[in-house]
Design a protein around this motif. Structure first.
Motif, PDB file in Angstrom:
ATOM      1  N   UNK A  60      21.630  -9.157  79.777  1.00 11.79           N
ATOM      2  CA  UNK A  60      21.609  -7.565  80.723  1.00 11.79           C
ATOM      3  C   UNK A  60      22.107  -7.735  81.921  1.00 11.79           C
ATOM      4  N   UNK A  61      21.402  -8.341  83.000  1.00 10.65           N
ATOM      5  CA  UNK A  61      21.947  -8.337  84.445  1.00 10.65           C
ATOM      6  C   UNK A  61      23.907  -9.162  84.811  1.00 10.65           C
ATOM      7  N   UNK A  62      23.867  -9.848  84.277  1.00  7.82           N
ATOM      8  CA  UNK A  62      25.744 -10.825  83.623  1.00  7.82           C
ATOM      9  C   UNK A  62      26.141 -10.117  83.830  1.00  7.82           C
ATOM     10  N   UNK A  63      26.137  -9.145  82.458  1.00  7.97           N
ATOM     11  CA  UNK A  63      27.421  -8.480  82.502  1.00  7.97           C
ATOM     12  C   UNK A  63      27.663  -7.637  83.276  1.00  7.97           C
ATOM     13  N   UNK A  64      29.129  -7.610  83.839  1.00 11.12           N
ATOM     14  CA  UNK A  64      30.046  -7.199  84.713  1.00 11.12           C
ATOM     15  C   UNK A  64      29.942  -5.917  85.071  1.00 11.12           C
ATOM     16  N   UNK A  65      29.773  -5.267  86.228  1.00 15.86           N
ATOM     17  CA  UNK A  65      29.639  -4.399  86.582  1.00 15.86           C
ATOM     18  C   UNK A  65      30.868  -3.459  87.062  1.00 15.86           C
ATOM     19  N   UNK A  66      31.588  -2.237  87.126  1.00 17.34           N
ATOM     20  CA  UNK A  66      32.578  -1.742  87.994  1.00 17.34           C
ATOM     21  C   UNK A  66      32.084  -1.582  89.615  1.00 17.34           C
TER      22      UNK A  66
END
Length: 183
Positions: A60-66
């Motif tokens: 979950x921490x590796x998922x891209x964020x804007x």
């Protein structure tokens, strides 16, 4: 000036790989740097799901964020998709479980053997638990791997107690920090 790598960096440090993509022009960039922090924070999120594994939290921490940042191509601040991951395996990996407010009911299955994508296998050596006393003060306890791979539970004012079953199911809602060693 030359970079200095300390013994702490050698034991607890890892390289962090970050990939960015501008949402306006599509320019992609990648950087790999020695992480300044020696503790990897894994946020626990409130959701319908009440049980997680350490692997779930890491992915979950590796998922891209804007994130808004300057784009070298657009020459202005634009939104970028940003994703980061641990790129190298440290000798000891310290994980802080950021429970935040309202996430103290989330149950965490602490994996004793951890295989994260792209990293060397890790083995759990300690779990630190955080609780509150009746007067509101924080109190901590821990489970540590001892001789012959036996697990022991330590709490202030009590004699160490052997843990006869898997440590992954001990105080699942109170774990706040995990220590893994490289195998």
């Amino acid at each position: 000036s030359s970079a200095v790598v300390t013994h702490v960096d050698r034991i607890f440090g890892w390289f962090q790989q970050t990939r960015m993509r501008c949402s306006v022009c599509g320019l992609e960039a990648e950087s790999t740097i020695l992480s300044k922090s020696k503790i990897l924070t894994l946020p626990l999120k409130s959701s319908d799901r009440k049980d997680y594994t350490v692997t779930d939290l890491y992915l979950d921490s590796c998922v891209s964020k804007e994130d808004a940042m300057p784009c070298v191509n657009c020459k202005v601040c634009t939104n970028h998709e940003v994703a980061s991951r641990v790129a190298t395996t440290p000798e000891l990996l310290l994980l802080w479980l950021d429970r935040g407010s309202g996430n103290d009911t989330v149950s965490l299955d602490v994996e004793e053997d951890l295989m994260l994508p792209g990293l060397v296998a890790l083995r759990l050596v300690a779990v630190i638990y955080s609780a509150r006393r009746h007067d509101g003060t924080a109190c901590y306890s821990c489970a540590c791997r001892g001789p012959m791979d036996a697990w022991w539970y330590f709490e202030e004012g009590r004699a160490p107690q052997p843990i006869k079953h898997s440590v992954s199911h001990v105080k699942q809602r109170l774990s706040c920090m995990l220590v893994y060693e490289r195998i």
